[in-house]
Design a protein around this motif. Structure first.
Motif, PDB file in Angstrom:
ATOM      1  N   LEU A  72      -2.060   4.565   9.443  1.00 10.79           N
ATOM      2  CA  LEU A  72      -1.480   5.888   9.686  1.00 10.79           C
ATOM      3  C   LEU A  72      -0.164   6.053   8.939  1.00 10.79           C
ATOM      4  O   LEU A  72       0.141   7.139   8.447  1.00 10.79           O
ATOM      5  N   ASP A  73       0.614   4.973   8.846  1.00 12.52           N
ATOM      6  CA  ASP A  73       1.862   5.042   8.086  1.00 12.52           C
ATOM      7  C   ASP A  73       1.593   5.363   6.624  1.00 12.52           C
ATOM      8  O   ASP A  73       2.333   6.134   5.995  1.00 12.52           O
ATOM      9  N   ARG A  74       0.532   4.771   6.076  1.00 13.97           N
ATOM     10  CA  ARG A  74       0.181   5.060   4.684  1.00 13.97           C
ATOM     11  C   ARG A  74      -0.177   6.532   4.515  1.00 13.97           C
ATOM     12  O   ARG A  74       0.245   7.188   3.558  1.00 13.97           O
ATOM     13  N   ALA A  75      -0.965   7.059   5.441  1.00 14.56           N
ATOM     14  CA  ALA A  75      -1.373   8.461   5.359  1.00 14.56           C
ATOM     15  C   ALA A  75      -0.173   9.394   5.503  1.00 14.56           C
ATOM     16  O   ALA A  75      -0.062  10.404   4.797  1.00 14.56           O
TER      17      ALA A  75
ATOM     18  N   ALA B 139      -1.713   8.418  -5.258  1.00 16.57           N
ATOM     19  CA  ALA B 139      -2.955   7.653  -5.183  1.00 16.57           C
ATOM     20  C   ALA B 139      -2.852   6.723  -3.990  1.00 16.57           C
ATOM     21  O   ALA B 139      -2.049   5.790  -3.979  1.00 16.57           O
ATOM     22  N   LEU B 140      -3.627   7.019  -2.954  1.00 18.09           N
ATOM     23  CA  LEU B 140      -3.678   6.180  -1.758  1.00 18.09           C
ATOM     24  C   LEU B 140      -4.928   5.321  -1.899  1.00 18.09           C
ATOM     25  O   LEU B 140      -6.053   5.831  -1.821  1.00 18.09           O
ATOM     26  N   ILE B 141      -4.739   4.040  -2.138  1.00 24.40           N
ATOM     27  CA  ILE B 141      -5.867   3.210  -2.548  1.00 24.40           C
ATOM     28  C   ILE B 141      -6.473   2.430  -1.383  1.00 24.40           C
ATOM     29  O   ILE B 141      -5.793   2.043  -0.436  1.00 24.40           O
ATOM     30  N   SER B 142      -7.790   2.237  -1.471  1.00 29.22           N
ATOM     31  CA  SER B 142      -8.550   1.406  -0.541  1.00 29.22           C
ATOM     32  C   SER B 142      -9.435   0.480  -1.362  1.00 29.22           C
ATOM     33  O   SER B 142      -9.911   0.861  -2.437  1.00 29.22           O
ATOM     34  N   SER B 143      -9.651  -0.718  -0.871  1.00 27.58           N
ATOM     35  CA  SER B 143     -10.670  -1.545  -1.517  1.00 27.58           C
ATOM     36  C   SER B 143     -12.030  -0.957  -1.162  1.00 27.58           C
ATOM     37  O   SER B 143     -12.174  -0.213  -0.188  1.00 27.58           O
ATOM     38  N   GLY B 144     -13.036  -1.278  -1.960  1.00 29.01           N
ATOM     39  CA  GLY B 144     -14.364  -0.720  -1.703  1.00 29.01           C
ATOM     40  C   GLY B 144     -14.371   0.777  -1.900  1.00 29.01           C
ATOM     41  O   GLY B 144     -13.923   1.298  -2.920  1.00 29.01           O
ATOM     42  N   ASP B 145     -14.878   1.494  -0.903  1.00 26.18           N
ATOM     43  CA  ASP B 145     -14.924   2.957  -0.936  1.00 26.18           C
ATOM     44  C   ASP B 145     -13.964   3.486   0.125  1.00 26.18           C
ATOM     45  O   ASP B 145     -13.976   3.015   1.274  1.00 26.18           O
ATOM     46  N   ALA B 146     -13.139   4.463  -0.243  1.00 26.37           N
ATOM     47  CA  ALA B 146     -12.130   4.986   0.686  1.00 26.37           C
ATOM     48  C   ALA B 146     -12.751   5.640   1.913  1.00 26.37           C
ATOM     49  O   ALA B 146     -12.087   5.781   2.947  1.00 26.37           O
ATOM     50  N   GLY B 147     -14.011   6.046   1.809  1.00 27.33           N
ATOM     51  CA  GLY B 147     -14.671   6.700   2.931  1.00 27.33           C
ATOM     52  C   GLY B 147     -15.487   5.772   3.806  1.00 27.33           C
ATOM     53  O   GLY B 147     -16.086   6.206   4.790  1.00 27.33           O
ATOM     54  N   VAL B 148     -15.541   4.478   3.469  1.00 26.30           N
ATOM     55  CA  VAL B 148     -16.279   3.498   4.262  1.00 26.30           C
ATOM     56  C   VAL B 148     -15.272   2.510   4.847  1.00 26.30           C
ATOM     57  O   VAL B 148     -14.809   1.598   4.165  1.00 26.30           O
ATOM     58  N   TYR B 149     -14.910   2.722   6.110  1.00 24.92           N
ATOM     59  CA  TYR B 149     -13.875   1.919   6.767  1.00 24.92           C
ATOM     60  C   TYR B 149     -12.577   1.920   5.957  1.00 24.92           C
ATOM     61  O   TYR B 149     -11.812   0.949   6.008  1.00 24.92           O
TER      62      TYR B 149
ATOM     63  N   GLY C 292       5.639   1.131 -13.705  1.00 20.58           N
ATOM     64  CA  GLY C 292       6.473   2.304 -13.902  1.00 20.58           C
ATOM     65  C   GLY C 292       6.296   3.390 -12.860  1.00 20.58           C
ATOM     66  O   GLY C 292       6.947   4.438 -12.932  1.00 20.58           O
ATOM     67  N   LYS C 293       5.435   3.165 -11.861  1.00 28.48           N
ATOM     68  CA  LYS C 293       5.205   4.176 -10.827  1.00 28.48           C
ATOM     69  C   LYS C 293       5.940   3.801  -9.534  1.00 28.48           C
ATOM     70  O   LYS C 293       6.314   2.640  -9.318  1.00 28.48           O
ATOM     71  N   GLU C 294       6.143   4.784  -8.668  1.00 22.83           N
ATOM     72  CA  GLU C 294       6.686   4.499  -7.354  1.00 22.83           C
ATOM     73  C   GLU C 294       5.612   3.779  -6.544  1.00 22.83           C
ATOM     74  O   GLU C 294       4.491   4.270  -6.426  1.00 22.83           O
ATOM     75  N   ILE C 295       5.951   2.620  -5.991  1.00 25.12           N
ATOM     76  CA  ILE C 295       4.986   1.814  -5.247  1.00 25.12           C
ATOM     77  C   ILE C 295       5.435   1.718  -3.802  1.00 25.12           C
ATOM     78  O   ILE C 295       6.575   1.335  -3.506  1.00 25.12           O
ATOM     79  N   ILE C 296       4.552   2.067  -2.887  1.00 26.74           N
ATOM     80  CA  ILE C 296       4.828   1.941  -1.461  1.00 26.74           C
ATOM     81  C   ILE C 296       3.798   0.983  -0.877  1.00 26.74           C
ATOM     82  O   ILE C 296       2.611   1.290  -0.799  1.00 26.74           O
ATOM     83  N   ARG C 297       4.284  -0.193  -0.486  1.00 26.86           N
ATOM     84  CA  ARG C 297       3.406  -1.238   0.050  1.00 26.86           C
ATOM     85  C   ARG C 297       3.437  -1.213   1.577  1.00 26.86           C
ATOM     86  O   ARG C 297       4.512  -1.114   2.172  1.00 26.86           O
ATOM     87  N   LYS C 298       2.288  -1.304   2.170  1.00 27.05           N
ATOM     88  CA  LYS C 298       2.193  -1.310   3.627  1.00 27.05           C
ATOM     89  C   LYS C 298       1.384  -2.532   4.083  1.00 27.05           C
ATOM     90  O   LYS C 298       0.542  -3.049   3.348  1.00 27.05           O
TER      91      LYS C 298
ATOM     92  N   THR D 186       2.889   8.317  -7.466  1.00 27.55           N
ATOM     93  CA  THR D 186       3.148   7.359  -6.403  1.00 27.55           C
ATOM     94  C   THR D 186       1.859   6.633  -6.028  1.00 27.55           C
ATOM     95  O   THR D 186       0.809   7.265  -5.909  1.00 27.55           O
ATOM     96  N   ILE D 187       1.962   5.325  -5.833  1.00 30.92           N
ATOM     97  CA  ILE D 187       0.838   4.508  -5.408  1.00 30.92           C
ATOM     98  C   ILE D 187       1.154   3.963  -4.019  1.00 30.92           C
ATOM     99  O   ILE D 187       2.209   3.360  -3.806  1.00 30.92           O
ATOM    100  N   ILE D 188       0.244   4.182  -3.078  1.00 31.87           N
ATOM    101  CA  ILE D 188       0.431   3.696  -1.715  1.00 31.87           C
ATOM    102  C   ILE D 188      -0.770   2.844  -1.342  1.00 31.87           C
ATOM    103  O   ILE D 188      -1.917   3.215  -1.616  1.00 31.87           O
ATOM    104  N   GLY D 189      -0.514   1.707  -0.695  1.00 37.08           N
ATOM    105  CA  GLY D 189      -1.641   0.885  -0.277  1.00 37.08           C
ATOM    106  C   GLY D 189      -1.227  -0.383   0.428  1.00 37.08           C
ATOM    107  O   GLY D 189      -0.054  -0.764   0.449  1.00 37.08           O
TER     108      GLY D 189
END
Length: 335
Positions: free
Chosen positions: A61-64, A78-88, A49-55, A32-35
């Motif tokens: 918080l909904d994504r988490a 895979a919960l994706i962020s642009s840049g680095d997931a730990g920086v904002y 071909g993957k489950e995609i959850i768009r927010k 599953t891909i969420i973002g």
């Protein structure tokens, strides 16, 4: 039930060639891909071909919560962020949701296999906006720097303003995230006002929009004209320190080698300096001068003003001197 997994993936600036191999592998591994919808578009060629959850924006918080729900089903997310997931990015909100849900890292056996029913969390680092934007404009971050978000959606403005004033006074190079939006237009003006209290109007500023993406745009300006520039939510604003220069279209902050070495003389050490040792005006040298100036009659208040340091710090230093570091200590790398 097999262990679920949440991978907090930093995809970098958005171009596939700047995404780490681990980030691509994590996306390939995921069920599953969420973002955020824009980030999903940036990895569209990797998620077929993957489950995609768009927010939408502001639905962090909904994504988490969605990621936790899928992981509880034993899925790899895979919960994706642009840049680095730990920086904002999404790492912080996700851990908040996990902690409130009572999550703890699952135990693993001698082969590193997590216990059934547990949820494994992996943070996959990526290049943050300050890294990618700095690379496009030169080398502005080669001395001390910090990042401040101008978004006051979750942080009170007085807190942001105190941070801006402190870093402006302290002469940090600063990367401003979330500088302006359709509704938040005054924050960048206030940031400019605070910086002008301590910095020259000619301080170099670089504004990078959509780094390494299709609509990339770079603008050089000065602190005096910063708020007049084309700035939006996709922009990162880089404000130089008192030594930053723009030369031949490149923004560069000197590391400080000129304080110790004469480059024009072939890199020879300046008089009174030694390679691998603190500057003559480093801590030990500064302490010697401080005590000498105080003994010669300079008041604590005058010394504090001269060095732009708190009176309490100067007083405590003079009243409680520490033993100076040995001058014959092993040499260390320049840093």
């Amino acid at each position: 039930m097999t262990a679920g997994k949440i991978m907090l993936v930093g995809i970098g600036p958005g171009s596939t060639e700047h995404m780490t191999a681990r980030a691509r592998a994590a996306i390939a591994e995921a069920d599953t891909i969420i973002g955020y919808v824009t980030y999903i578009k940036l990895v569209a060629d990797l998620i077929e071909g993957k489950e995609i959850i768009r927010k939408s924006m502001t639905e962090e918080l909904d994504r988490a919560i969605e990621a936790l729900a899928r992981a509880r089903e034993g899925k790899k997310v895979a919960l994706i962020s642009s840049g680095d997931a730990g920086v904002y990015g999404m790492a912080g909100p996700t851990f908040e949701v996990l902690f409130q849900a009572g999550w703890t890292p699952p135990a693993v056996d001698e082969n590193g296999v997590p216990e059934a029913g547990g949820i494994v969390v992996e943070v996959v680092p990526g290049a943050s906006a300050l890294n990618s934007c700095a690379a496009l404009v030169g080398a502005p971050l080669t001395h001390d720097f910090c990042a401040i978000s101008l978004s006051d959606l979750l942080t009170p403005w007085p807190t942001i303003a105190r941070r801006l004033d402190a870093v402006a006074y302290s002469d940090f190079v600063v990367a401003l995230y979330n500088p302006k939006s359709g509704r938040r237009t005054r924050q960048i003006v206030e940031a400019q006002r605070l910086f002008l209290r301590h910095r020259s109007p000619d301080t170099p500023v670089a504004i990078v929009k959509s780094a390494y993406r299709r609509r990339e745009r770079i603008e050089f300006t000065t602190l005096a004209h910063m708020s007049d520039a084309d700035i939006g939510m996709l922009s990162t604003v880089l404000i130089g320190n008192s030594n930053t220069v723009v030369h031949n279209g490149l923004m560069v902050t000197p590391r400080g080698y000129a304080n110790k070495y004469d480059v024009q003389a072939g890199g020879t050490t300046r008089e009174g300096e030694r390679p691998g040792r603190s500057l003559s005006t480093g801590l030990n040298g500064w302490l010697e001068n401080l005590f000498a100036d105080h003994a010669a009659g300079d008041t604590i208040e005058a010394l504090a003003q001269r060095h732009r340091l708190p009176v309490e710090y100067i007083r405590d230093t003079l009243e409680n001197p520490l033993e100076a570091a040995a001058q014959d200590a092993p040499e260390e790398a320049e840093a």
